[in-house]
Write a protein that holds these residues in place. Structure first.
Motif, PDB file in Angstrom:
ATOM      1  N   ILE A 208      21.156 -28.974  34.108  1.00  0.00           N
ATOM      2  CA  ILE A 208      22.296 -28.079  33.898  1.00  0.00           C
ATOM      3  C   ILE A 208      23.564 -28.776  34.378  1.00  0.00           C
ATOM      4  N   MET A 209      24.480 -29.043  33.418  1.00  0.00           N
ATOM      5  CA  MET A 209      25.752 -29.685  33.737  1.00  0.00           C
ATOM      6  C   MET A 209      26.869 -28.651  33.740  1.00  0.00           C
ATOM      7  N   HIS A 210      27.820 -28.863  34.646  1.00  0.00           N
ATOM      8  CA  HIS A 210      28.987 -27.981  34.692  1.00  0.00           C
ATOM      9  C   HIS A 210      30.147 -28.755  35.308  1.00  0.00           C
ATOM     10  N   LYS A 211      31.271 -28.764  34.593  1.00  0.00           N
ATOM     11  CA  LYS A 211      32.480 -29.448  35.068  1.00  0.00           C
ATOM     12  C   LYS A 211      32.210 -30.903  35.432  1.00  0.00           C
ATOM     13  N   GLY A 212      31.421 -31.572  34.577  1.00  0.00           N
ATOM     14  CA  GLY A 212      31.191 -33.002  34.738  1.00  0.00           C
ATOM     15  C   GLY A 212      30.161 -33.395  35.769  1.00  0.00           C
ATOM     16  N   GLU A 213      29.495 -32.423  36.366  1.00  0.00           N
ATOM     17  CA  GLU A 213      28.500 -32.707  37.387  1.00  0.00           C
ATOM     18  C   GLU A 213      27.188 -31.992  37.077  1.00  0.00           C
ATOM     19  N   ILE A 214      26.108 -32.514  37.598  1.00  0.00           N
ATOM     20  CA  ILE A 214      24.817 -31.832  37.473  1.00  0.00           C
ATOM     21  C   ILE A 214      24.707 -30.823  38.604  1.00  0.00           C
ATOM     22  N   ARG A 215      24.546 -29.555  38.238  1.00  0.00           N
ATOM     23  CA  ARG A 215      24.467 -28.488  39.237  1.00  0.00           C
ATOM     24  C   ARG A 215      23.029 -28.128  39.588  1.00  0.00           C
ATOM     25  N   ALA A 216      22.103 -28.395  38.670  1.00  0.00           N
ATOM     26  CA  ALA A 216      20.690 -28.126  38.952  1.00  0.00           C
ATOM     27  C   ALA A 216      19.843 -28.855  37.925  1.00  0.00           C
ATOM     28  N   GLN A 217      18.645 -29.232  38.319  1.00  0.00           N
ATOM     29  CA  GLN A 217      17.695 -29.817  37.366  1.00  0.00           C
ATOM     30  C   GLN A 217      16.280 -29.604  37.870  1.00  0.00           C
ATOM     31  N   GLY A 218      15.354 -29.534  36.916  1.00  0.00           N
ATOM     32  CA  GLY A 218      13.956 -29.347  37.268  1.00  0.00           C
ATOM     33  C   GLY A 218      13.224 -28.564  36.195  1.00  0.00           C
ATOM     34  N   THR A 219      11.970 -28.243  36.457  1.00  0.00           N
ATOM     35  CA  THR A 219      11.201 -27.384  35.563  1.00  0.00           C
ATOM     36  C   THR A 219      11.734 -25.962  35.683  1.00  0.00           C
ATOM     37  N   LEU A 220      11.287 -25.079  34.802  1.00  0.00           N
ATOM     38  CA  LEU A 220      11.720 -23.689  34.871  1.00  0.00           C
ATOM     39  C   LEU A 220      11.325 -23.070  36.215  1.00  0.00           C
ATOM     40  N   GLU A 221      10.120 -23.365  36.672  1.00  0.00           N
ATOM     41  CA  GLU A 221       9.671 -22.817  37.959  1.00  0.00           C
ATOM     42  C   GLU A 221      10.511 -23.356  39.111  1.00  0.00           C
ATOM     43  N   GLU A 222      10.872 -24.636  39.044  1.00  0.00           N
ATOM     44  CA  GLU A 222      11.714 -25.219  40.101  1.00  0.00           C
ATOM     45  C   GLU A 222      13.103 -24.588  40.098  1.00  0.00           C
ATOM     46  N   LEU A 223      13.663 -24.355  38.905  1.00  0.00           N
ATOM     47  CA  LEU A 223      14.982 -23.712  38.817  1.00  0.00           C
ATOM     48  C   LEU A 223      14.920 -22.270  39.326  1.00  0.00           C
ATOM     49  N   ARG A 225      12.964 -21.230  41.688  1.00  0.00           N
ATOM     50  CA  ARG A 225      12.922 -21.306  43.153  1.00  0.00           C
ATOM     51  C   ARG A 225      14.298 -21.640  43.727  1.00  0.00           C
ATOM     52  N   ILE A 226      15.005 -22.565  43.073  1.00  0.00           N
ATOM     53  CA  ILE A 226      16.333 -22.983  43.551  1.00  0.00           C
ATOM     54  C   ILE A 226      17.302 -21.803  43.562  1.00  0.00           C
ATOM     55  N   THR A 227      17.246 -21.000  42.499  1.00  0.00           N
ATOM     56  CA  THR A 227      18.212 -19.900  42.355  1.00  0.00           C
ATOM     57  C   THR A 227      17.724 -18.587  42.949  1.00  0.00           C
ATOM     58  N   GLY A 228      16.428 -18.504  43.218  1.00  0.00           N
ATOM     59  CA  GLY A 228      15.865 -17.250  43.708  1.00  0.00           C
ATOM     60  C   GLY A 228      15.649 -16.230  42.610  1.00  0.00           C
ATOM     61  N   LEU A 229      15.779 -16.673  41.359  1.00  0.00           N
ATOM     62  CA  LEU A 229      15.615 -15.756  40.223  1.00  0.00           C
ATOM     63  C   LEU A 229      14.183 -15.868  39.682  1.00  0.00           C
ATOM     64  N   SER A 230      13.239 -15.384  40.442  1.00  0.00           N
ATOM     65  CA  SER A 230      11.845 -15.473  40.014  1.00  0.00           C
ATOM     66  C   SER A 230      11.617 -14.620  38.772  1.00  0.00           C
ATOM     67  N   HIS A 231      10.828 -15.136  37.845  1.00  0.00           N
ATOM     68  CA  HIS A 231      10.461 -14.453  36.599  1.00  0.00           C
ATOM     69  C   HIS A 231      11.622 -14.322  35.606  1.00  0.00           C
ATOM     70  N   HIS A 232      12.793 -14.899  35.926  1.00  0.00           N
ATOM     71  CA  HIS A 232      13.920 -14.815  35.007  1.00  0.00           C
ATOM     72  C   HIS A 232      13.838 -15.923  33.955  1.00  0.00           C
ATOM     73  N   SER A 233      14.550 -15.721  32.847  1.00  0.00           N
ATOM     74  CA  SER A 233      14.568 -16.693  31.755  1.00  0.00           C
ATOM     75  C   SER A 233      15.524 -17.833  32.079  1.00  0.00           C
ATOM     76  N   LEU A 234      15.426 -18.923  31.318  1.00  0.00           N
ATOM     77  CA  LEU A 234      16.355 -20.040  31.458  1.00  0.00           C
ATOM     78  C   LEU A 234      17.783 -19.568  31.217  1.00  0.00           C
ATOM     79  N   ASP A 235      17.958 -18.675  30.259  1.00  0.00           N
ATOM     80  CA  ASP A 235      19.281 -18.144  29.945  1.00  0.00           C
ATOM     81  C   ASP A 235      19.889 -17.450  31.174  1.00  0.00           C
ATOM     82  N   ASP A 236      19.107 -16.628  31.849  1.00  0.00           N
ATOM     83  CA  ASP A 236      19.583 -15.933  33.047  1.00  0.00           C
ATOM     84  C   ASP A 236      19.945 -16.932  34.154  1.00  0.00           C
ATOM     85  N   ILE A 237      19.084 -17.926  34.331  1.00  0.00           N
ATOM     86  CA  ILE A 237      19.314 -18.922  35.388  1.00  0.00           C
ATOM     87  C   ILE A 237      20.567 -19.735  35.099  1.00  0.00           C
ATOM     88  N   TYR A 238      20.706 -20.147  33.845  1.00  0.00           N
ATOM     89  CA  TYR A 238      21.879 -20.928  33.439  1.00  0.00           C
ATOM     90  C   TYR A 238      23.170 -20.140  33.671  1.00  0.00           C
TER      91      TYR A 238
END
Length: 247
Positions: A208-223, A225-238
């Motif tokens: 996930i890139m934002h303003k020229g930088e990588i803000r997060a990367q990983g599998t869906l499960e890793e994302l 965990r990073i965001t605390g949005l368990s069971h959420h879609s990629l769209d929600d996490i993004y």
């Protein structure tokens, strides 16, 4: 498993005085599809142009199979296949001549070229178009031409920039099925896309890139965990990451 594509601490852009991307690092391994996602202007296309060797970083290193564009440009260029967002073609060449040119430029023997080309024409429903000129095609047909030229050469790495734009549903299914087959045969694929539902279904990891930088990367499960949005879609996490960081 050694990384196929390695992007290490890359800062760069279109001029030395103005950096569009800053300290970008990620990798692609064989047998995986990785989605590069972000808003318009996030730096996705600039990152891809650096990987292609069209732009030179002001900082950092990019390598494919251990080779860099600066030290071995010919080997580097032949290491990847590129599907651009906007079709690029020669008005005076037919579809068949385009894919034949791609084969010749990569040293494919004629028999190998024909053996690979015919299934691609059939898969993308372009058999009847093979002797026509691209200016007679719809945008989707021109995009299929770009796709077939990249798939024909069977590189180790595919760089795919918004490939779904302009394709009909059958064309989208053909492309994604073929890329998945390439992955299973050992290729690595970096795919820039805005279609997050498709990315979630077909990709193994996400950058996930934002303003020229990588803000997060990983599998869906890793994302999740990073965001605390368990069971959420990629769209929600993004949206959570991007909106959380918007000024």
């Amino acid at each position: 498993m050694p990384n196929l594509l390695e992007v290490q601490g890359v800062t760069g852009g279109y001029s030395a005085s103005h950096s569009v991307i800053k300290d970008v690092s990620f990798h692609i391994q064989p047998q995986e599809i990785v989605a590069l996602i972000g808003l318009n202007g996030a730096g996705k296309s600039t990152t891809i142009k650096h990987i292609l060797g069209l732009l030179e970083p002001t900082k950092g290193v990019i390598s494919i199979d251990g080779k860099t564009f600066q030290t071995d440009p010919d080997t580097y260029r032949f290491s990847y296949g590129y599907i651009p967002e906007s079709p690029i073609y020669y008005e005076e060449l037919t579809l068949w001549e385009h894919i034949e040119l791609a084969a010749m430029s990569h040293g494919l023997e004629h028999e190998v070229f024909v053996e690979r080309a015919m299934p691609l024409l059939k898969e993308f429903r372009m058999e009847k178009m093979k002797d026509r000129f691209p200016q007679q095609f719809s945008k989707g047909m021109r995009q299929k031409l770009m796709i077939m030229m990249a798939l024909l050469i069977q590189p180790r790495l595919y760089i795919v920039d918004e490939p779904i734009l302009g394709l009909d549903p059958i064309g989208i299914r053909s492309l994604l099925s073929w890329l998945n087959r390439c992955k299973e045969q050992g290729a690595g694929i970096l795919m820039s896309t805005h279609i997050l539902a498709t990315a979630e279904k077909y990709c193994d990891r996400f950058i996930i890139m934002h303003k020229g930088e990588i803000r997060a990367q990983g599998t869906l499960e890793e994302l999740r965990r990073i965001t605390g949005l368990s069971h959420h879609s990629l769209d929600d996490i993004y949206l959570h990451i991007v909106e959380d960081d918007s000024e």
